[in-house]
Enzyme design. Sequence first.
Site, PDB file in Angstrom:
ATOM      1  N   TYR A  68       4.773  -7.846  -5.450  1.00 12.74           N
ATOM      2  CA  TYR A  68       4.008  -6.880  -6.244  1.00 12.74           C
ATOM      3  C   TYR A  68       3.951  -7.305  -7.719  1.00 12.74           C
ATOM      4  CZ  TYR A  68       4.823  -3.997  -2.080  1.00 12.74           C
ATOM      5  OH  TYR A  68       4.902  -3.534  -0.787  1.00 12.74           O
ATOM      6  N   HIS A  73       9.729  -9.194   4.318  1.00 14.14           N
ATOM      7  CA  HIS A  73       8.465  -8.464   4.123  1.00 14.14           C
ATOM      8  C   HIS A  73       7.521  -8.581   5.331  1.00 14.14           C
ATOM      9  CE1 HIS A  73       5.837  -7.012   0.535  1.00 14.14           C
ATOM     10  NE2 HIS A  73       5.355  -6.525   1.667  1.00 14.14           N
ATOM     11  N   LYS A 116      11.852  -6.745  -1.262  1.00 20.20           N
ATOM     12  CA  LYS A 116      11.469  -7.504  -0.060  1.00 20.20           C
ATOM     13  C   LYS A 116      11.351  -8.995  -0.370  1.00 20.20           C
ATOM     14  CE  LYS A 116       8.541  -3.535   1.045  1.00 20.20           C
ATOM     15  NZ  LYS A 116       7.837  -3.203  -0.213  1.00 20.20           N
ATOM     16  N   ASP A 168      10.507   1.751  -3.610  1.00 24.85           N
ATOM     17  CA  ASP A 168      10.153   0.655  -2.724  1.00 24.85           C
ATOM     18  C   ASP A 168       9.463  -0.451  -3.535  1.00 24.85           C
ATOM     19  OD1 ASP A 168       9.759  -0.392   0.088  1.00 24.85           O
ATOM     20  OD2 ASP A 168       7.744  -0.541  -0.754  1.00 24.85           O
TER      21      ASP A 168
HETATM   22  N1  LIG Z   1       5.718  -3.562   3.763  1.00 23.44           N
HETATM   23  C1  LIG Z   1       4.426  -3.753   3.535  1.00 23.44           C
HETATM   24  O1  LIG Z   1       3.824  -4.735   3.988  1.00 23.44           O
HETATM   25  C2  LIG Z   1       3.672  -2.759   2.731  1.00 23.44           C
HETATM   26  C3  LIG Z   1       4.356  -1.852   1.939  1.00 23.44           C
HETATM   27  N2  LIG Z   1       3.679  -0.925   1.177  1.00 23.44           N
HETATM   28  C4  LIG Z   1       4.494   0.012   0.356  1.00 23.44           C
HETATM   29  O2  LIG Z   1       4.079   1.341   0.648  1.00 23.44           O
HETATM   30  C5  LIG Z   1       3.686   1.989  -0.555  1.00 23.44           C
HETATM   31  C6  LIG Z   1       2.615   3.037  -0.285  1.00 23.44           C
HETATM   32  O3  LIG Z   1       1.462   2.485   0.299  1.00 23.44           O
HETATM   33  P1  LIG Z   1       0.092   2.249  -0.501  1.00 23.44           P
HETATM   34  O4  LIG Z   1      -0.638   1.200   0.250  1.00 23.44           O
HETATM   35  O5  LIG Z   1       0.378   2.066  -1.933  1.00 23.44           O
HETATM   36  O6  LIG Z   1      -0.748   3.570  -0.286  1.00 23.44           O
HETATM   37  P2  LIG Z   1      -0.514   5.145  -0.191  1.00 23.44           P
HETATM   38  O7  LIG Z   1      -0.889   5.541   1.182  1.00 23.44           O
HETATM   39  O8  LIG Z   1       0.800   5.522  -0.729  1.00 23.44           O
HETATM   40  O9  LIG Z   1      -1.662   5.650  -1.170  1.00 23.44           O
HETATM   41  C7  LIG Z   1      -1.604   5.461  -2.546  1.00 23.44           C
HETATM   42  C8  LIG Z   1      -2.916   5.943  -3.150  1.00 23.44           C
HETATM   43  O10 LIG Z   1      -3.051   7.334  -2.931  1.00 23.44           O
HETATM   44  C9  LIG Z   1      -3.266   8.003  -4.174  1.00 23.44           C
HETATM   45  N3  LIG Z   1      -2.500   9.257  -4.134  1.00 23.44           N
HETATM   46  C10 LIG Z   1      -1.157   9.407  -4.246  1.00 23.44           C
HETATM   47  N4  LIG Z   1      -0.813  10.704  -4.129  1.00 23.44           N
HETATM   48  C11 LIG Z   1      -1.959  11.398  -3.928  1.00 23.44           C
HETATM   49  C12 LIG Z   1      -2.248  12.760  -3.733  1.00 23.44           C
HETATM   50  N5  LIG Z   1      -1.289  13.672  -3.729  1.00 23.44           N
HETATM   51  N6  LIG Z   1      -3.538  13.118  -3.571  1.00 23.44           N
HETATM   52  C13 LIG Z   1      -4.526  12.183  -3.582  1.00 23.44           C
HETATM   53  N7  LIG Z   1      -4.320  10.866  -3.755  1.00 23.44           N
HETATM   54  C14 LIG Z   1      -3.036  10.473  -3.933  1.00 23.44           C
HETATM   55  C15 LIG Z   1      -2.746   7.070  -5.247  1.00 23.44           C
HETATM   56  O11 LIG Z   1      -3.470   7.243  -6.460  1.00 23.44           O
HETATM   57  P3  LIG Z   1      -2.721   7.680  -7.818  1.00 23.44           P
HETATM   58  O12 LIG Z   1      -1.714   6.616  -8.142  1.00 23.44           O
HETATM   59  O13 LIG Z   1      -3.840   7.737  -8.801  1.00 23.44           O
HETATM   60  O14 LIG Z   1      -2.096   9.017  -7.564  1.00 23.44           O
HETATM   61  C16 LIG Z   1      -3.032   5.697  -4.635  1.00 23.44           C
HETATM   62  O15 LIG Z   1      -4.356   5.304  -4.904  1.00 23.44           O
HETATM   63  C17 LIG Z   1       3.215   0.816  -1.432  1.00 23.44           C
HETATM   64  O16 LIG Z   1       3.058   1.191  -2.783  1.00 23.44           O
HETATM   65  C18 LIG Z   1       4.295  -0.187  -1.142  1.00 23.44           C
HETATM   66  O17 LIG Z   1       5.466   0.134  -1.867  1.00 23.44           O
HETATM   67  C19 LIG Z   1       2.317  -0.847   1.242  1.00 23.44           C
HETATM   68  C20 LIG Z   1       1.579  -1.738   1.999  1.00 23.44           C
HETATM   69  C21 LIG Z   1       2.199  -2.770   2.788  1.00 23.44           C
HETATM   70  O1  LIG Z   2       3.269  -4.779   0.742  1.00 22.25           O
HETATM   71  C1  LIG Z   2       2.147  -5.174   0.613  1.00 22.25           C
HETATM   72  C2  LIG Z   2       1.129  -4.455  -0.166  1.00 22.25           C
HETATM   73  O2  LIG Z   2      -0.136  -4.988  -0.075  1.00 22.25           O
HETATM   74  C3  LIG Z   2      -0.224  -6.366  -0.216  1.00 22.25           C
HETATM   75  C4  LIG Z   2      -1.630  -6.822  -0.266  1.00 22.25           C
HETATM   76  O3  LIG Z   2      -2.140  -7.057   0.993  1.00 22.25           O
HETATM   77  C5  LIG Z   2       0.498  -6.990   0.946  1.00 22.25           C
HETATM   78  O4  LIG Z   2       0.588  -8.357   0.739  1.00 22.25           O
HETATM   79  C6  LIG Z   2       1.840  -6.478   1.145  1.00 22.25           C
HETATM   80  O5  LIG Z   2       2.268  -6.569   2.458  1.00 22.25           O
END
Ligand SMILES: NC(=O)C1=CN([C@@H]2O[C@H](COP(=O)(O)OP(=O)(O)OC[C@H]3O[C@@H](n4cnc5c(N)ncnc54)[C@H](OP(=O)(O)O)[C@@H]3O)[C@@H](O)[C@H]2O)C=CC1
Ligand SMILES: O=C1CO[C@H](CO)[C@@H](O)[C@@H]1O
Length: 322
Positions: free
Chosen positions: A54, A116, A83, A49
């Site tokens: 990013y 997005h 996105k 994703d």
């Molecule tokens: N469409 C949108 O607007 C959005 C899309 N996204 C997408 O969704 C993805 C995931 O969401 P995100 O906000 O990154 O957060 P997540 O809920 O995936 O959490 C990620 C965090 O959890 C930690 N982590 C991962 N695996 C474990 C585990 N097994 N045990 C403990 N901690 C863990 C990671 O640390 P570490 O790396 O050290 O393991 C990192 O700090 C994003 O990366 C992005 O691609 C996110 C937000 C908005």
């Molecule tokens: O995908 C995302 C991850 O986090 C970013 C920071 O707010 C957002 O902009 C975005 O929607």
Amino acid sequence: MANIPLIKLNNGLSMPALGLGTWQGPPGREAEVGQAVKDAIDVGYRHFDCAHVYENEKIIGEAIQAKIKEGVVKREDLFIVSKLWNTFHRPDLVEPMIKETLRNLRLDYLDLYLVHWPYGLQEGPELYPTDPKTGLFISSDTDYVDTWKAMEEVNKKGLTKSIGISNFNSKQIERLLKSAKVVPVTNQIECHPYLNQTKLRKFCSDRGITVTSYSPLGSPARPWQKPGDPDVINDPKIKEIGNKYGKSPAQILLRYNIQLGTSVIPKSSNKLRLKENMDIFDFELTAEDMKYIDTFDCNGRICPHAEAREHPLYPFRPDVEF
Ligand SMILES: NC(=O)C1=CN([C@@H]2O[C@H](COP(=O)(O)OP(=O)(O)OC[C@H]3O[C@@H](n4cnc5c(N)ncnc54)[C@H](OP(=O)(O)O)[C@@H]3O)[C@@H](O)[C@H]2O)C=CC1
Ligand SMILES: O=C1CO[C@H](CO)[C@@H](O)[C@@H]1O
């Protein structure tokens, strides 16, 4: 290597139910993602994703190419998502933007391209154009209905196999569907036990739209987290359920989403946790435990994009139920 189930899309294609999130949070951590993508491919991830905003698609493209060259994986085995960012909603900007993403990712086509957010921002070099007086994002007046027409065009041209949306509420989806020739294959939304999206998931499913769950672990390292904010991965009740199944809190959170029928995209840059997050297909939460976890729902939204709250197309409005 775990066999990741596929989720059928409304256009006959499929998407792996587990993928790697590639948003790395605070600036300066972008480089981690290259190694994470390589490790993820080695341990069996096939769905990635990504997003223009990013600011790491070049590093991801290099990592993917390296693994293709090594013969570990073929392009056609991968499911790559990106996105369209909010400052590129104007219809004439959609094709140049997907082409820029394809160049950065070093690909000929995407598997899935998402809008997005439903709201557009002022076009220009800033990704988050912000009014210094109010601290609010500066809007553009582009309507996502027009952006969607341009998304349909890039889909028709084969630049992406599927198109979808992200962060759209039910009213916005309803309005989009009135004129859409192509129904979005997915709505990527925040989904975890504190915001389990029961109504929006059903609304999407009734219209043939799958849900992809972002921040499924509650995004514990998000830069804007303050003490006392929702922290689902450290909820003792989740830990207790994990103890019962011999699984970690992260595995319980991911399995919960899988059993809701969503595709789930946890981010990790740690090889052990990448493996741990895949190791969720050898157990099942009972119906009672699923119902129990459902009761944790508390409108615990952690990605509100509050700086867009005055935008007429802001999705999380108090007057729209879901
Ligand atoms: N469409 C949108 O607007 C959005 C899309 N996204 C997408 O969704 C993805 C995931 O969401 P995100 O906000 O990154 O957060 P997540 O809920 O995936 O959490 C990620 C965090 O959890 C930690 N982590 C991962 N695996 C474990 C585990 N097994 N045990 C403990 N901690 C863990 C990671 O640390 P570490 O790396 O050290 O393991 C990192 O700090 C994003 O990366 C992005 O691609 C996110 C937000 C908005
Ligand atoms: O995908 C995302 C991850 O986090 C970013 C920071 O707010 C957002 O902009 C975005 O929607």
